[in-house]
Design a protein around this motif. Sequence first.
Motif, PDB file in Angstrom:
ATOM      1  N   PRO A 117      -7.773  -9.462   7.578  1.00 10.14           N
ATOM      2  CA  PRO A 117      -8.437 -10.521   8.278  1.00 10.14           C
ATOM      3  C   PRO A 117      -7.619 -11.596   8.946  1.00 10.14           C
ATOM      4  N   VAL A 118      -8.187 -12.352   9.936  1.00 13.50           N
ATOM      5  CA  VAL A 118      -7.559 -13.528  10.513  1.00 13.50           C
ATOM      6  C   VAL A 118      -8.430 -14.374  11.419  1.00 13.50           C
TER       7      VAL A 118
ATOM      8  N   GLY B 183     -15.076  -1.515  12.829  1.00 14.01           N
ATOM      9  CA  GLY B 183     -13.645  -1.324  12.658  1.00 14.01           C
ATOM     10  C   GLY B 183     -13.142  -1.918  11.365  1.00 14.01           C
ATOM     11  N   TRP B 184     -13.633  -3.115  11.026  1.00 15.14           N
ATOM     12  CA  TRP B 184     -13.272  -3.747   9.747  1.00 15.14           C
ATOM     13  C   TRP B 184     -13.701  -2.878   8.574  1.00 15.14           C
ATOM     14  N   GLY B 185     -14.934  -2.372   8.622  1.00 13.60           N
ATOM     15  CA  GLY B 185     -15.433  -1.542   7.521  1.00 13.60           C
ATOM     16  C   GLY B 185     -14.638  -0.259   7.354  1.00 13.60           C
ATOM     17  N   VAL B 186     -14.303   0.389   8.461  1.00 10.79           N
ATOM     18  CA  VAL B 186     -13.521   1.627   8.376  1.00 10.79           C
ATOM     19  C   VAL B 186     -12.127   1.331   7.819  1.00 10.79           C
TER      20      VAL B 186
ATOM     21  N   GLY C  24      -4.695  -7.183   7.049  1.00  8.85           N
ATOM     22  CA  GLY C  24      -5.387  -7.161   8.331  1.00  8.85           C
ATOM     23  C   GLY C  24      -6.889  -7.257   8.173  1.00  8.85           C
ATOM     24  N   SER C  25      -7.429  -6.626   7.138  1.00  5.58           N
ATOM     25  CA  SER C  25      -8.878  -6.666   6.907  1.00  5.58           C
ATOM     26  C   SER C  25      -9.346  -8.065   6.540  1.00  5.58           C
ATOM     27  N   VAL C  26      -8.581  -8.752   5.692  1.00 10.43           N
ATOM     28  CA  VAL C  26      -8.960 -10.116   5.305  1.00 10.43           C
ATOM     29  C   VAL C  26      -8.980 -11.020   6.544  1.00 10.43           C
ATOM     30  N   LEU C  27      -7.961 -10.893   7.367  1.00 12.33           N
ATOM     31  CA  LEU C  27      -7.880 -11.742   8.555  1.00 12.33           C
ATOM     32  C   LEU C  27      -9.000 -11.413   9.547  1.00 12.33           C
TER      33      LEU C  27
ATOM     34  N   LEU D  89      -7.627 -18.240  -0.392  1.00 17.06           N
ATOM     35  CA  LEU D  89      -8.496 -17.323  -1.138  1.00 17.06           C
ATOM     36  C   LEU D  89      -7.774 -16.018  -1.444  1.00 17.06           C
ATOM     37  N   SER D  90      -7.052 -15.487  -0.465  1.00 13.42           N
ATOM     38  CA  SER D  90      -6.336 -14.237  -0.686  1.00 13.42           C
ATOM     39  C   SER D  90      -5.287 -14.388  -1.775  1.00 13.42           C
TER      40      SER D  90
END
Length: 337
Positions: free
Chosen positions: A2-3, A98-101, A190-193, A268-269
């Motif tokens: 994620p970001v 895309g995030w879910g995959v 990357g997923s968290v952002l 949080l991460s």
Amino acid sequence: MPVPSAAHPPASSSAPGPTPSSVPPRPSHPALPWLAALLVMIMWASSFVVIRAGGADFSPGAMSLLRSGSAAVVLLPLALLGRVRMPRSPRLWLGVIGWGVAWFAAYTIVLNAAELLIDAATAAMLVNVAPLIVAVASGLLLREGLPVRLVAGILVAFGGIALITVATSSGRVSGAGLLLGLLAALLYAGSVLAQKTLLPHVDSTSMTVVGIVAGFLACLPFAPALIGELAEASAASVVTVVYMGVFPTACAFLLWGYALTSTPAGVLSSSSLIVPGITVAMAWIVLGETPPPLAALGGLLCLVGAGSAVAPSVLAALRRPAGPVPATGSPAGRVPR
């Protein structure tokens, strides 16, 4: 992985930026997001204990399919009850899918494959590079700041993880396994952002449900392998994977999305760095596995380091009044420092 950006830039040129009506309300009590985060860490830690107790009879892809499928089934009632709102634009759809995959298919398959080549302790150490990546990226790209205390706490906790690894690792290492472990860390970060940038435009419950279903569909090519392996797998192994789908995936990610909506991604991460310490304690209590002294010291460092990293944000949140965020307030997802 994620970001978010300076003021949570839109996920696409067609997606509107956050407006006063789209800014998420503050929780009824400022401690709730952090309580949710703690429950997430306990569930994630429990998965390591459950895996050791139940073993694994599944290949990486088949295990990910059963895990994501179990999570999707548990979340189905939310869709039937109308609690899931679809993304508002094609670009948002692509972002959430895309995030879910990436999270629920690619990350889990890569991590499962890594643990075929390296032991769980080494894999856990590699994956926990992710919180440092998230802290740096969210500080620089999302303008959440990069406090010295946060970085120092992460490094102390990571030192504890290294001690746990030294004390519990079987020494089984391969170049391919190390690369897969680092790839898993990058997918995690990357997923968290990505989730943080999407949350101003998609509510956390809907994003979790759509993302998990996307991950499940992406894993469907492994269905023939899963069918064959289910016939040979022990009941304990099946229960283990289903448990991971229901609790560390479905329930934990609902809570994680809720917490991420109102807390900085980097902070949080970094709280996930307590997972190895909790795992050591749970294995001691539940499985009777007395940790080596070095692992016990490492677990303590994990708790101290992660606690130091998140304490200022927790205290700041507790000082805030509860209630809706004013229209002129700070951007969603930012915690005043």
